[in-house]
Design an enzyme around this catalytic site. Structure first.
Site, mmCIF file in Angstrom:
data_model
loop_
_atom_site.group_PDB
_atom_site.id
_atom_site.type_symbol
_atom_site.label_atom_id
_atom_site.label_comp_id
_atom_site.label_asym_id
_atom_site.label_seq_id
_atom_site.Cartn_x
_atom_site.Cartn_y
_atom_site.Cartn_z
ATOM 1 C CE LYS A 37 -4.409 -11.030 8.825
ATOM 2 N NZ LYS A 37 -3.494 -10.687 7.780
ATOM 3 C CG ASP B 267 -3.766 -22.383 14.438
ATOM 4 O OD1 ASP B 267 -4.880 -21.911 14.749
ATOM 5 O OD2 ASP B 267 -3.030 -22.097 13.667
ATOM 6 N NE ARG C 106 0.783 -17.091 7.941
ATOM 7 C CZ ARG C 106 0.810 -18.043 8.292
ATOM 8 N NH1 ARG C 106 1.801 -18.627 9.003
ATOM 9 N NH2 ARG C 106 -0.630 -18.738 8.176
ATOM 10 C CG ASN D 94 -4.830 -18.377 12.501
ATOM 11 O OD1 ASN D 94 -3.971 -19.069 13.150
ATOM 12 N ND2 ASN D 94 -4.935 -18.278 11.166
ATOM 13 C CG HIS D 95 -6.768 -22.580 12.035
ATOM 14 N ND1 HIS D 95 -6.980 -23.202 10.631
ATOM 15 C CD2 HIS D 95 -5.776 -22.100 11.556
ATOM 16 C CE1 HIS D 95 -6.510 -23.013 9.877
ATOM 17 N NE2 HIS D 95 -5.550 -22.267 10.275
ATOM 18 N NE ARG E 70 -11.046 -14.179 5.555
ATOM 19 C CZ ARG E 70 -10.004 -14.496 5.835
ATOM 20 N NH1 ARG E 70 -9.362 -14.514 6.986
ATOM 21 N NH2 ARG E 70 -8.858 -14.970 4.848
#
Length: 308
Positions: A235, A44, A242, A77-78, A129
């Protein structure tokens, strides 16, 4: 002398914090040890903060400035979503299309305002997204305003001089940045890592992954997928999960194993489960690192005067 390992939490475009944290690490750690240390960035690097471009420049410069260090750059994930928008992800296996990743989540397309401009037709779900425009103004879970998209990607576009959601970002991002993003790893393993525990020093296996490993799936199966960078998955839970990835899988408890991650917007140290994301991309939060074997926490906000 045991090798120093520095695990650095989420940076989210905060170049000044990164520079201060790096200076603190360099001041705190014995110079010889620092020059030969293993530096693991937990992912990230983009979004939320103002200077994604400068953060990537800094990270890319490290191997030439510190040639005796080893640098590991994990994908968050970013970063995965940024890479997807730039179309620098590896192709899905078995002839599958990136557009196949949309199907499971199409019911969210309108609310999340998925990107639908130049190049969207065969873009991974997370790229759509990331580059889209969410209708809602406030992220109720975090109590913050969205910055352009559900990923808060607006600041990343701006750091390259283009407005949020613009297809021109693909041309604006330098080739060396695209190469860096394309080469990010999804997991990193080390054997025989020395760490100080309440029972004294012990040698452990270390697994570094942005969010963590799923508790309910076999570890080796997960590692195989992560090492292969399987982009057919809409995903990737190990990068974006989380609760499912919060704990260490039980099978790893048979042999002492450190699982170190960022991602969660928290600083959490529970035995050998290390979550190092005190910043969470927020302006007023520090960026943190943990130094092994001593388990010393270092922040950009620290006033460092002594060496380990």
């Amino acid at each position: 002398m045991e090798r120093i390992i520095c695990c650095i939490g989420d940076l989210h475009g905060h170049i000044t914090k990164l520079q201060k944290l790096w200076t603190n690490l360099e001041t705190l750690i014995n110079p010889i040890s620092f020059q030969t240390s293993l530096i693991i960035f937990l992912g990230d690097y983009c979004d939320r903060g103002p200077n994604t471009r400068k953060v990537l420049d800094f990270l890319i410069s490290l191997p030439s400035k510190y040639p005796n260090q080893t640098h590991v750059y994990l994908s968050g994930n970013h970063d995965f979503a940024f890479s997807a928008f730039l179309r620098v992800l590896p192709l899905p296996p078995n002839g599958l299309s990136f557009s196949d990743t949309w199907k499971q989540y199409e019911h969210n397309e309108d609310r999340e305002g998925w990107y639908k401009d130049v190049g969207y037709e065969d873009m991974h779900l997370q790229g759509r997204r990331w580059g889209g425009r969410i209708r809602e103004k406030v992220n109720l879970d975090k109590g913050t305003e969205y910055i352009g998209s559900i990923y808060d990607a607006g600041t990343t576009f701006e750091s390259y001089g283009v407005p949020h959601g613009s297809a021109d970002l693909v041309k604006a991002v330098p080739d060396e940045h695209k190469k860096f993003l394309s080469e990010l790893v999804w997991v990193h393993e080390e054997e025989n890592v020395c760490v100080e525990t309440s029972e004294g020093k012990t040698n452990c296996r270390l697994i570094a992954v942005h969010a963590g490993l799923e508790k309910v799936k076999g570890v080796e199966e997960q590692l195989k997928i992560l090492k292969a960078k399987d982009t057919s998955i809409p995903k990737v839970e190990a990068l974006s999960g989380r609760a499912s990835v919060w704990e260490i899988p039980k099978e790893l408890c048979e042999k002492p194993t450190i699982v170190v991650s960022g991602h969660h917007g928290k600083l959490h140290i529970d035995g050998l489960r290390l979550i190092i994301d005190e910043g969470g991309g927020k302006e007023n939060n520090p960026v943190a690192a943990i130094v092994l074997p001593s388990m010393t926490l270092v922040r950009d906000t620290d006033s460092i005067t002594t060496q380990l």
